[in-house]
Design an enzyme around this catalytic site. Structure first.
Site, PDB file in Angstrom:
ATOM      1  N   SER A   4       1.645  -4.517  12.025  1.00 15.23           N
ATOM      2  CA  SER A   4       2.044  -3.153  12.329  1.00 15.23           C
ATOM      3  C   SER A   4       3.230  -3.175  13.303  1.00 15.23           C
ATOM      4  O   SER A   4       4.232  -3.838  13.030  1.00 15.23           O
ATOM      5  CB  SER A   4       0.841  -2.374  12.884  1.00 15.23           C
ATOM      6  OG  SER A   4       1.070  -1.000  12.882  1.00 15.23           O
ATOM      7  N   ARG A  31      -5.616  10.510  18.726  1.00 14.40           N
ATOM      8  CA  ARG A  31      -6.253   9.314  18.176  1.00 14.40           C
ATOM      9  C   ARG A  31      -6.993   9.625  16.877  1.00 14.40           C
ATOM     10  O   ARG A  31      -6.955   8.830  15.922  1.00 14.40           O
ATOM     11  CB  ARG A  31      -7.221   8.730  19.201  1.00 14.40           C
ATOM     12  CG  ARG A  31      -7.919   7.462  18.726  1.00 14.40           C
ATOM     13  CD  ARG A  31      -6.931   6.345  18.435  1.00 14.40           C
ATOM     14  NE  ARG A  31      -7.618   5.084  18.172  1.00 14.40           N
ATOM     15  CZ  ARG A  31      -7.015   3.931  17.939  1.00 14.40           C
ATOM     16  NH1 ARG A  31      -5.696   3.884  17.920  1.00 14.40           N
ATOM     17  NH2 ARG A  31      -7.707   2.837  17.730  1.00 14.40           N
ATOM     18  N   ASP A  59      -2.902   0.532   1.908  1.00 10.84           N
ATOM     19  CA  ASP A  59      -2.270   0.934   3.173  1.00 10.84           C
ATOM     20  C   ASP A  59      -1.272   2.047   2.891  1.00 10.84           C
ATOM     21  O   ASP A  59      -0.243   1.830   2.263  1.00 10.84           O
ATOM     22  CB  ASP A  59      -1.571  -0.273   3.805  1.00 10.84           C
ATOM     23  CG  ASP A  59      -0.930   0.046   5.154  1.00 10.84           C
ATOM     24  OD1 ASP A  59      -0.991   1.214   5.596  1.00 10.84           O
ATOM     25  OD2 ASP A  59      -0.359  -0.883   5.761  1.00 10.84           O
ATOM     26  N   HIS A 118      -4.562   0.494   6.256  1.00 16.60           N
ATOM     27  CA  HIS A 118      -3.685  -0.181   7.211  1.00 16.60           C
ATOM     28  C   HIS A 118      -4.447  -1.188   8.068  1.00 16.60           C
ATOM     29  O   HIS A 118      -3.908  -2.243   8.427  1.00 16.60           O
ATOM     30  CB  HIS A 118      -3.002   0.862   8.102  1.00 16.60           C
ATOM     31  CG  HIS A 118      -1.973   0.301   9.025  1.00 16.60           C
ATOM     32  ND1 HIS A 118      -0.866  -0.391   8.591  1.00 16.60           N
ATOM     33  CD2 HIS A 118      -1.875   0.323  10.382  1.00 16.60           C
ATOM     34  CE1 HIS A 118      -0.125  -0.768   9.619  1.00 16.60           C
ATOM     35  NE2 HIS A 118      -0.723  -0.358  10.719  1.00 16.60           N
ATOM     36  N   ASP A 119      -5.693  -0.878   8.380  1.00 14.12           N
ATOM     37  CA  ASP A 119      -6.499  -1.780   9.210  1.00 14.12           C
ATOM     38  C   ASP A 119      -6.807  -3.108   8.531  1.00 14.12           C
ATOM     39  O   ASP A 119      -7.404  -3.996   9.158  1.00 14.12           O
ATOM     40  CB  ASP A 119      -7.812  -1.103   9.616  1.00 14.12           C
ATOM     41  CG  ASP A 119      -7.667  -0.264  10.872  1.00 14.12           C
ATOM     42  OD1 ASP A 119      -6.600  -0.339  11.520  1.00 14.12           O
ATOM     43  OD2 ASP A 119      -8.614   0.472  11.209  1.00 14.12           O
TER      44      ASP A 119
END
Length: 369
Positions: free
Chosen positions: A154, A224, A317, A350-351
């Protein structure tokens, strides 16, 4: 044999002072720069086995192992350690908190030497090159001239790219995972909403909330929650939560009811106290402005590099989708840079870069040699 690093310790070092300030890309300077870092493994006699780990937006120096008194392993513990892809039996691994962060390195809540008070919004705007410059000083402090590799996911992958641009001869290998050379309008929009939530919180106090003894936690929680949606995939949310509710029958409510809502509430809540709102503002804005291939100097720097690049993206992602890695690959190849890109299948969004989808760890291990 694959194993754990055991207990590790975060160290801190001062890397800039009034007589040797850190001059910033935007023209400012920092007269005091401290960096928090951890190291794993042993530096070879030739000092040629160092691997630098660049963390993502809200990461820190604690990438692997355990801290005394804590059961929480480092955020990339599945990748770093004895017998793992970043093998600490072979490599000397360095992981450091970013400049502008809030986990031991100099950032907006640090004391401004000129005033004796926290910088807050007087902290200078940062460029990706400034993050690299602070970590370059750390590498020099450790007596290392050239890195075997830098590995980042990232934002960390973007820092690795900038590192090669700024020091074309400093890295033998560059590993970029789930990264981009330029944020999409959609990504910029997500970050804008997060910053607006924080800065609109009544407890933001024009950035000087620490001096008032409050924190903009309502806005930070919303920021968040919003960001976390972009880190996962529709498939993973469906699998984990489906359409399940906690209430029964017709007991409808305006408060959180669906399991996915409670999950986001939890993710927002645990973020509070772990990360600072000002660092979030500064680092998300730095990402917005990151666009190295728009700089005429980038082409000349990359044409001269012998650094080998490995890019990895994941098919689920949507934060940094594979079109962004494809664009980076084309940009690098057009300049004669050696680059290998692969899109891997993963349901985790994405994680995925923090997890172990099939083929991912094997790919990094093979590239590091």
């Amino acid at each position: 044999m694959t194993g754990s690093l055991g207990y590790v310790e975060t160290q801190r070092v001062v890397l800039a002072g009034p007589d040797d300030p850190l001059h910033l890309r935007g023209g400012g300077r920092l007269d005091h720069v401290e960096v928090a870092y951890e190291t794993y493994g042993s530096l070879s006699p030739a000092r040629d086995n160092a691997v630098f780990i660049c963390h993502a937006l809200t990461g820190d120096a604690h990438a692997a192992g355990l801290h005394v008194g804590s059961k929480k392993r480092g955020w990339w513990d599945n990748l770093i350690g004895p017998g793992k892809p970043v093998d600490t039996d072979r490599f000397f691994v360095i992981s450091a908190n970013l400049l502008g962060g809030c986990s031991g390195s100099t950032g907006p809540l640090s004391t401004d030497p000129a005033t004796g008070a926290p910088y807050c919004l007087d902290f200078p705007m940062l460029h990706m090159s400034d993050l690299v410059a602070a970590h370059r000083r750390l590498v020099a402090h450790l007596g290392i001239e050239r890195l075997h590799a830098a590995v980042g996911g990232s934002l960390g992958g973007m820092q690795v790219l900038q590192w090669v641009i700024d020091e074309p001869d400093a890295l033998e290998r560059a590993v970029l995972v789930a990264a981009s050379s330029r944020l999409s309008p959609e990504n910029i929009a997500f970050s804008a909403i997060g910053r607006e939530a924080i800065m609109s919180d009544p407890d933001f106090c024009n950035g000087r909330y620490v001096e008032q003894g409050v924190f903009p936690w309502r806005g930070q929680k919303v920021a968040r929650m919003m960001a976390h949606i972009t880190y996962v995939s529709a498939q993973s949310l469906e699998t984990k939560f489906g359409h399940r509710r906690r209430s029964r029958g017709d007991a409808w409510t305006l408060g959180p009811d669906y399991e996915v809502e409670h999950y986001l509430q939890h993710q927002g809540q645990v973020f509070l106290g772990r990360f600072d709102a000002l660092s979030y503002l500064y680092l998300t804005r730095l990402l917005d402005y990151f666009d190295p291939f728009a700089d005429p100097g980038t082409a000349a720097a990359l044409r001269s590099t012998a650094t080998r690049f490995q890019l990895t993206s994941f098919d689920s992602d949507w934060r940094f989708d594979s079109t962004q890695s494809a664009r980076m690959t084309a940009e690098l190849k057009a300049l004669g840079v050696a680059v290998d890109w692969a899109e891997l299948a993963s349901p985790f969004g994405h994680d995925s870069f923090l997890l172990q989808p099939p083929g991912y760890h094997e790919r990094i291990a093979e590239f590091l040699g």
